[in-house]
Write an enzyme that holds these catalytic residues in place. Structure first.
Site, short mmCIF file in Angstrom:
data_model
loop_
_atom_site.label_atom_id
_atom_site.label_comp_id
_atom_site.label_asym_id
_atom_site.label_seq_id
_atom_site.Cartn_x
_atom_site.Cartn_y
_atom_site.Cartn_z
N LYS A 182 -31.53 -10.07 -20.74
CA LYS A 182 -32.70 -10.14 -19.85
C LYS A 182 -33.47 -8.80 -19.85
O LYS A 182 -33.04 -7.85 -20.48
CB LYS A 182 -32.25 -10.52 -18.44
CG LYS A 182 -31.38 -11.79 -18.39
CD LYS A 182 -32.15 -13.07 -18.71
CE LYS A 182 -31.29 -14.26 -19.09
NZ LYS A 182 -30.51 -14.86 -18.03
C1 LIG Z 1 -29.59 -15.95 -17.51
C2 LIG Z 1 -29.98 -17.11 -16.70
C3 LIG Z 1 -29.24 -17.53 -15.57
C4 LIG Z 1 -27.89 -17.01 -15.22
O1 LIG Z 1 -27.79 -15.66 -15.09
P1 LIG Z 1 -26.38 -14.93 -15.25
O2 LIG Z 1 -26.70 -13.54 -14.80
O3 LIG Z 1 -26.00 -15.00 -16.70
O4 LIG Z 1 -25.40 -15.59 -14.37
C5 LIG Z 1 -29.75 -18.57 -14.80
N1 LIG Z 1 -30.90 -19.18 -15.12
C6 LIG Z 1 -31.61 -18.83 -16.22
C7 LIG Z 1 -32.88 -19.57 -16.50
C8 LIG Z 1 -31.16 -17.80 -17.04
O5 LIG Z 1 -31.87 -17.50 -18.13
#
Ligand SMILES: *Cc1c(COP(=O)(O)O)cnc(C)c1O
Length: 383
Positions: A182
């Site tokens: 991210k």
């Molecule tokens: C990455 C992501 C999540 C989950 O996040 P984590 O930190 O990996 O638990 C949830 N929704 C979307 C759309 C994501 O891209």
């Protein structure tokens, strides 16, 4: 040629120092860096409150809990997302109701949501797919008309804007993830932003076992007393991670602007390759470009030989391009099938799933990397 991944973190020496400084300090978990990170984050996205959690998934769970989603409730969401978006509804014993997406943006189609609303509907969880914000004005209108909580899963969209307003201040609660792919990372980590003090308070209690005060507060007041008022979890984000997040947050704008530059380069290049169609960007939004997704026009690629996305995917992997696919429609997963969701629920998402491919996009990509990806795509689709 060494493989280019589809996404990766950007960690500097300054980040390393920020983390090692915390390791030499008194608090490793719930310490001063948590509040510092929360305050800086809220200021950055323009919300009143930010609540740090141990992952984006924990953040989604906390938001679903704070929205008082419970058994018998229904929550409308998109199938074109990571499973965690819908799983948070299941955690609360409620039922996700999948509403289809627009074919050219893969964002939830606001014109179809109201058909899905029943007396049991409690909330909408929208996803800013690939980094482009959903139509928040329209989502808010729908939520208001039907008395629903609007939760934004903005795990792709930190740094994006909608009509000049920043993502994080557009829904009742907005969820972010700090997984390494991210925009900013804390290793694992997440955040929920909100303007509502009551929701913020409930989520702070929820992340700490449902207990009304944390260890540090009790130390401060010289008290041993605490009460568990809800069934919560240990979803705390440690100081170590928050120090990394704070340090990373300083480079968010730089990160997002590089991603926009890279996306513009791709868009321009693919405007000259007929079989490759980038997703449409709406004029009133500025994407944070978490993912660079294109649709492959498979009919244009091959006339005499049946080529599918799997072939293109393997050929690109063979060229050293770390392509990916985001996402398999959530209800196609065996667990959801077992719950009784049938294929065919959201035909637009299902058709798009067969045509999409995610190309590499991350801060440290060089201009040369992008040119190599474009060259590989051109080679693969013209054979
Ligand atoms: C990455 C992501 C999540 C989950 O996040 P984590 O930190 O990996 O638990 C949830 N929704 C979307 C759309 C994501 O891209």
């Amino acid at each position: 040629m060494s493989a280019i991944p589809y996404g990766r973190q950007w960690v500097t020496e300054e980040d390393v120092k920020a983390v090692s400084d915390v390791l030499r300090f008194d608090w490793l978990t719930t310490g001063p860096k948590v509040e510092e990170f929360e305050e800086a984050f809220a200021a950055k996205v323009g919300s009143r409150y930010a609540v740090a959690l141990s992952s984006g998934t924990a953040a989604l769970h906390a938001a679903a809990f704070a929205a008082r989603i419970g058994p018998e409730d229904e929550v409308i969401t998109t199938p074109m997302t990571f499973a965690a978006t819908a799983n948070c509804v299941l955690y609360q014993g409620a039922r996700p109701v999948f509403s289809d997406v627009e074919p050219e943006t893969l964002l939830i189609d606001v014109s179809e949501i109201e058909e899905k609303i029943t007396p049991k509907t409690k909330a909408i969880v929208a996803v800013d797919y690939a980094g482009q914000p959903c139509d928040y004005d329209e989502l808010k209108n729908i939520a208001k008309r039907h008395n629903l909580t609007l939760i934004a899963d903005a795990c792709h969209a930190l740094g994006a804007t909608y009509k000049g307003r920043s993502v994080g201040a557009l829904a009742d609660m907005t969820v972010f993830s700090f997984h390494p792919v991210k925009h900013i990372t804390t290793g694992e980590g997440g955040m929920v932003t909100t303007d509502d003090p009551e929701l913020a308070k409930v989520m702070r209690i929820f992340r700490n076992h449902g207990i009304t005060s944390d260890h540090r507060e009790r130390e401060r007041c010289g008290s041993w007393f605490y009460e568990m008022v809800d069934l919560g979890y240990n979803y705390r984000l440690p100081d170590i991670n928050c120090a990394l997040g704070l340090s990373q947050l300083k480079r968010l704008d730089q990160n997002v602007s590089r991603r926009r530059e890279l996306a513009a380069f791709y868009n321009e290049a693919f405007s000259r390759i007929e079989a490759v169609r980038p997703l449409t960007q709406k004029a009133d939004r500025n994407s944070a470009w978490h993912l660079y997704v294109v649709k492959l026009d498979l009919n244009k690629i091959s006339i005499d030989r049946k080529i599918d996305r799997k072939d293109i995917f393997s050929s690109l992997r063979n060229e050293g391009i770390g392509v990916n696919v985001h996402y398999i429609p959530v209800y196609w997963h065996p667990y959801y099938q077992k719950l009784g969701y049938k294929k065919g629920l959201c035909p637009v998402a299902e058709e798009a799933y067969e045509e999409i491919i995610t190309l590499p996009l991350f801060y440290a990509m060089s201009d040369n990397d992008v040119s190599n990806v474009v060259a590989a795509v051109r080679k693969v689709v013209s054979c």
